[in-house]
Design a protein around this motif. Structure first.
Motif, PDB file in Angstrom:
ATOM      1  N   MET A   1       0.813  -1.207   0.000  1.00 57.82           N
ATOM      2  CA  MET A   1       0.000   0.000   0.000  1.00 57.82           C
ATOM      3  C   MET A   1       0.855   1.268   0.000  1.00 57.82           C
ATOM      4  SD  MET A   1      -3.101   1.038   2.596  1.00 57.82           S
ATOM      5  CE  MET A   1      -2.112   1.644   3.966  1.00 57.82           C
ATOM      6  N   LYS A   2       2.057   1.184   0.561  1.00 51.61           N
ATOM      7  CA  LYS A   2       2.823   2.397   0.838  1.00 51.61           C
ATOM      8  C   LYS A   2       3.195   3.170  -0.409  1.00 51.61           C
ATOM      9  CE  LYS A   2       6.530   4.022   3.814  1.00 51.61           C
ATOM     10  NZ  LYS A   2       7.407   3.663   4.939  1.00 51.61           N
ATOM     11  N   ASP A   3       3.383   2.492  -1.536  1.00 53.70           N
ATOM     12  CA  ASP A   3       3.900   3.154  -2.732  1.00 53.70           C
ATOM     13  C   ASP A   3       3.056   4.346  -3.167  1.00 53.70           C
ATOM     14  OD1 ASP A   3       5.982   1.455  -2.792  1.00 53.70           O
ATOM     15  OD2 ASP A   3       5.173   0.142  -4.337  1.00 53.70           O
ATOM     16  N   ASN A   4       1.757   4.247  -3.074  1.00 48.05           N
ATOM     17  CA  ASN A   4       0.918   5.318  -3.609  1.00 48.05           C
ATOM     18  C   ASN A   4      -0.048   5.904  -2.578  1.00 48.05           C
ATOM     19  OD1 ASN A   4      -0.750   3.084  -3.414  1.00 48.05           O
ATOM     20  ND2 ASN A   4      -1.885   3.557  -5.291  1.00 48.05           N
ATOM     21  N   LYS A   5       0.206   5.684  -1.317  1.00 51.47           N
ATOM     22  CA  LYS A   5      -0.644   6.233  -0.265  1.00 51.47           C
ATOM     23  C   LYS A   5       0.135   7.293   0.521  1.00 51.47           C
ATOM     24  CE  LYS A   5      -3.902   3.332  -1.329  1.00 51.47           C
ATOM     25  NZ  LYS A   5      -5.158   3.779  -1.983  1.00 51.47           N
ATOM     26  N   TYR A   6      -0.495   8.462   0.691  1.00 52.16           N
ATOM     27  CA  TYR A   6       0.193   9.589   1.327  1.00 52.16           C
ATOM     28  C   TYR A   6      -0.674  10.229   2.409  1.00 52.16           C
ATOM     29  CZ  TYR A   6       3.696   9.469  -2.390  1.00 52.16           C
ATOM     30  OH  TYR A   6       4.702   9.087  -3.243  1.00 52.16           O
ATOM     31  N   LEU A   7      -0.054  10.454   3.549  1.00 50.15           N
ATOM     32  CA  LEU A   7      -0.645  11.275   4.592  1.00 50.15           C
ATOM     33  C   LEU A   7       0.043  12.635   4.541  1.00 50.15           C
ATOM     34  CD1 LEU A   7      -2.452  11.632   7.131  1.00 50.15           C
ATOM     35  CD2 LEU A   7      -0.463  10.925   8.485  1.00 50.15           C
ATOM     36  N   ILE A   8      -0.730  13.675   4.266  1.00 49.56           N
ATOM     37  CA  ILE A   8      -0.188  15.035   4.254  1.00 49.56           C
ATOM     38  C   ILE A   8      -0.540  15.695   5.574  1.00 49.56           C
ATOM     39  CG2 ILE A   8      -0.203  17.266   3.107  1.00 49.56           C
ATOM     40  CD1 ILE A   8      -0.998  15.820   0.531  1.00 49.56           C
ATOM     41  N   VAL A   9       0.469  15.987   6.382  1.00 49.64           N
ATOM     42  CA  VAL A   9       0.275  16.601   7.687  1.00 49.64           C
ATOM     43  C   VAL A   9       0.428  18.110   7.552  1.00 49.64           C
ATOM     44  CG1 VAL A   9       1.175  16.791  10.044  1.00 49.64           C
ATOM     45  CG2 VAL A   9       1.117  14.557   8.900  1.00 49.64           C
ATOM     46  N   ILE A  10      -0.585  18.838   7.987  1.00 54.40           N
ATOM     47  CA  ILE A  10      -0.538  20.306   7.999  1.00 54.40           C
ATOM     48  C   ILE A  10      -0.567  20.742   9.458  1.00 54.40           C
ATOM     49  CG2 ILE A  10      -1.580  22.445   7.210  1.00 54.40           C
ATOM     50  CD1 ILE A  10      -0.683  20.697   4.908  1.00 54.40           C
ATOM     51  N   ALA A  11       0.574  21.182   9.959  1.00 49.01           N
ATOM     52  CA  ALA A  11       0.700  21.533  11.375  1.00 49.01           C
ATOM     53  C   ALA A  11       0.954  23.024  11.529  1.00 49.01           C
ATOM     54  CB  ALA A  11       1.839  20.731  12.012  1.00 49.01           C
ATOM     55  N   GLY A  12       0.745  23.510  12.730  1.00 52.40           N
ATOM     56  CA  GLY A  12       1.021  24.917  12.992  1.00 52.40           C
ATOM     57  C   GLY A  12       0.298  25.406  14.224  1.00 52.40           C
ATOM     58  N   PRO A  13       0.617  26.594  14.673  1.00 53.36           N
ATOM     59  CA  PRO A  13       0.037  27.123  15.904  1.00 53.36           C
ATOM     60  C   PRO A  13      -1.408  27.557  15.723  1.00 53.36           C
ATOM     61  CG  PRO A  13       1.383  28.803  14.873  1.00 53.36           C
ATOM     62  CD  PRO A  13       1.582  27.550  14.064  1.00 53.36           C
TER      63      PRO A  13
ATOM     64  N   LEU B   1       1.135  23.131  -3.007  1.00 51.57           N
ATOM     65  CA  LEU B   1       0.770  22.104  -3.996  1.00 51.57           C
ATOM     66  C   LEU B   1       1.973  21.668  -4.818  1.00 51.57           C
ATOM     67  CD1 LEU B   1      -2.655  23.547  -5.196  1.00 51.57           C
ATOM     68  CD2 LEU B   1      -2.304  21.373  -3.994  1.00 51.57           C
ATOM     69  N   GLU B   2       2.804  22.627  -5.192  1.00 54.67           N
ATOM     70  CA  GLU B   2       4.016  22.315  -5.948  1.00 54.67           C
ATOM     71  C   GLU B   2       4.957  21.433  -5.119  1.00 54.67           C
ATOM     72  OE1 GLU B   2       7.789  24.633  -8.099  1.00 54.67           O
ATOM     73  OE2 GLU B   2       6.192  25.777  -7.103  1.00 54.67           O
ATOM     74  N   PHE B   3       5.107  21.757  -3.846  1.00 51.34           N
ATOM     75  CA  PHE B   3       5.958  20.970  -2.960  1.00 51.34           C
ATOM     76  C   PHE B   3       5.429  19.539  -2.826  1.00 51.34           C
ATOM     77  CE2 PHE B   3       6.655  19.401   1.418  1.00 51.34           C
ATOM     78  CZ  PHE B   3       8.044  19.290   1.398  1.00 51.34           C
ATOM     79  N   ILE B   4       4.132  19.415  -2.631  1.00 54.02           N
ATOM     80  CA  ILE B   4       3.524  18.080  -2.501  1.00 54.02           C
ATOM     81  C   ILE B   4       3.741  17.278  -3.773  1.00 54.02           C
ATOM     82  CG2 ILE B   4       1.323  16.831  -2.289  1.00 54.02           C
ATOM     83  CD1 ILE B   4       0.379  19.131  -0.452  1.00 54.02           C
ATOM     84  N   SER B   5       3.562  17.915  -4.915  1.00 55.04           N
ATOM     85  CA  SER B   5       3.746  17.245  -6.207  1.00 55.04           C
ATOM     86  C   SER B   5       5.156  16.712  -6.345  1.00 55.04           C
ATOM     87  CB  SER B   5       3.426  18.217  -7.341  1.00 55.04           C
ATOM     88  OG  SER B   5       3.676  17.619  -8.595  1.00 55.04           O
ATOM     89  N   ILE B   6       6.163  17.509  -5.933  1.00 56.96           N
ATOM     90  CA  ILE B   6       7.562  17.088  -6.004  1.00 56.96           C
ATOM     91  C   ILE B   6       7.810  15.891  -5.080  1.00 56.96           C
ATOM     92  CG2 ILE B   6       9.924  17.774  -5.445  1.00 56.96           C
ATOM     93  CD1 ILE B   6       9.129  20.641  -6.351  1.00 56.96           C
ATOM     94  N   GLN B   7       7.231  15.944  -3.863  1.00 56.18           N
ATOM     95  CA  GLN B   7       7.427  14.855  -2.908  1.00 56.18           C
ATOM     96  C   GLN B   7       6.811  13.555  -3.369  1.00 56.18           C
ATOM     97  OE1 GLN B   7       9.393  15.349  -0.055  1.00 56.18           O
ATOM     98  NE2 GLN B   7       9.727  17.233  -1.249  1.00 56.18           N
ATOM     99  N   MET B   8       5.747  13.651  -4.149  1.00 56.42           N
ATOM    100  CA  MET B   8       5.039  12.451  -4.602  1.00 56.42           C
ATOM    101  C   MET B   8       5.572  11.936  -5.938  1.00 56.42           C
ATOM    102  SD  MET B   8       1.132  13.528  -3.527  1.00 56.42           S
ATOM    103  CE  MET B   8       0.410  12.099  -4.314  1.00 56.42           C
ATOM    104  N   ALA B   9       6.468  12.689  -6.548  1.00 54.93           N
ATOM    105  CA  ALA B   9       6.968  12.291  -7.876  1.00 54.93           C
ATOM    106  C   ALA B   9       7.806  11.029  -7.811  1.00 54.93           C
ATOM    107  CB  ALA B   9       7.771  13.439  -8.460  1.00 54.93           C
TER     108      ALA B   9
END
Length: 302
Positions: free
Chosen positions: A1-13, A294-302
């Motif tokens: 499952m790991k190859d194409n499954k992504y958890l995007i964490v958005i953290a902050g104060p 979005l651009e950063f996420i796209s690069i990470q998933m490439a």
């Protein structure tokens, strides 16, 4: 499952602007949002925890908001189990899940796993509870600061339950509570992309103060009055309620309560940032930089 499954964490104060960005991301990826904000689990706490509005909640599916009662016993280990089970179901429908919140401990539980803490005799906890009842919150703060300054710098210092838990481990083992945390990182069956949101300090503090004014205008004090009979519950030992409970107890006037609400919210945001900044896997953006995110996420998933 790991190859194409992504958890995007958005953290902050608090008040940084996580909600709007996450809704936009969830729409973009046609997916769902998991809240890791422990203050927003409880259905009775609305204004004091700055939950997304009903309109925002209706825009995309949200999980772990209004999912519990303040009378329920719930901890980070329970969240880890429940969230992972839910994610397994969501990943059957979507390749991406958004997780967001300001509770670093709960985010770490999903990303790194929650360490099994040593068992401590109940007599130690009972003694600490009695000391707290006699000497108050300042006593807990001073004890934890003395025995575990590393954890004290990160913890919500107005949350007696977190302080008591740390103190009982310190006393029961003779070692700092922080020494038992995050020692073994687990390997999850999905990829994790971590994004932190930040603003200039003056801008963030101004947003916190303005939001507090709006919350008060919308009925925060009235909400706290309705919850006052339950002020002893763990779910209510948090910024946004504790300050008003002190006013209702007659410890200070309303003007001072408002000052404390704003000050403690700013301090809470500072501790949140301290927690997240220590995570070297976090990449930071301004909340308005949706396209760059979005651009950063796209690069990470490439």
């Amino acid at each position: 499952m790991k190859d194409n499954k992504y958890l995007i964490v958005i953290a902050g104060p608090t008040a940084v602007g996580k909600t709007d960005l996450c809704i936009n991301l969830a729409k973009k990826f046609n997916t769902e949002i998991i809240s890791s904000d422990s203050r927003q689990f409880f259905k009775e706490t609305i204004l004091g925890t700055a939950k997304p509005s009903d309109l925002q909640l209706s825009e995309v599916p949200h999980h772990f908001i209004n999912s519990l009662s303040i009378h329920d016993n719930y901890d980070v280990k329970s969240f880890e189990e429940d969230a992972l089970n839910l994610m397994q179901e969501i990943f059957q429908k979507h390749n991406i899940i958004i997780m967001t919140g300001g509770s670093g401990l709960y985010i770490d539980a999903i990303c790194k796993g929650f360490d099994d803490m040593p068992q401590v005799g109940s007599e130690i906890r009972q003694k600490i509870i009695k000391e707290y009842e006699l000497k108050g919150l300042v006593f807990l703060q001073e004890e934890v600061k003395l025995l575990d300054p590393e954890y004290f710098a990160l913890v919500d210092q107005n949350n007696p339950q977190r302080l008591m838990r740390a103190l009982e481990v310190c006393r029961g083992t003779g070692k700092p509570f922080s020494s038992f945390r995050n020692k073994k990182k687990v390997d999850r069956p999905f990829n994790i992309i971590k994004i932190g949101l930040e603003r200039e300090r003056e801008e963030l503090y101004r947003r916190i103060d303005l939001r507090m004014d709006l919350m008060i205008q919308e009925g925060l004090f009235e909400e706290a009055v309705s919850l006052f009979p339950h002020k002893h519950l763990n779910a209510l030992q948090t910024v946004g309620y504790s300050e008003i409970f002190g006013f209702l107890d007659g410890n200070y006037d309303k003007e001072e309560a408002i000052r404390l609400l704003k000050r403690n919210s700013r301090r809470y945001a500072k501790r949140q940032l301290t927690w997240f900044k220590r995570d070297t896997e976090m990449t930071w953006f301004h909340p308005d930089q949706l396209e760059k995110v979005l651009e950063f996420i796209s690069i990470q998933m490439a």
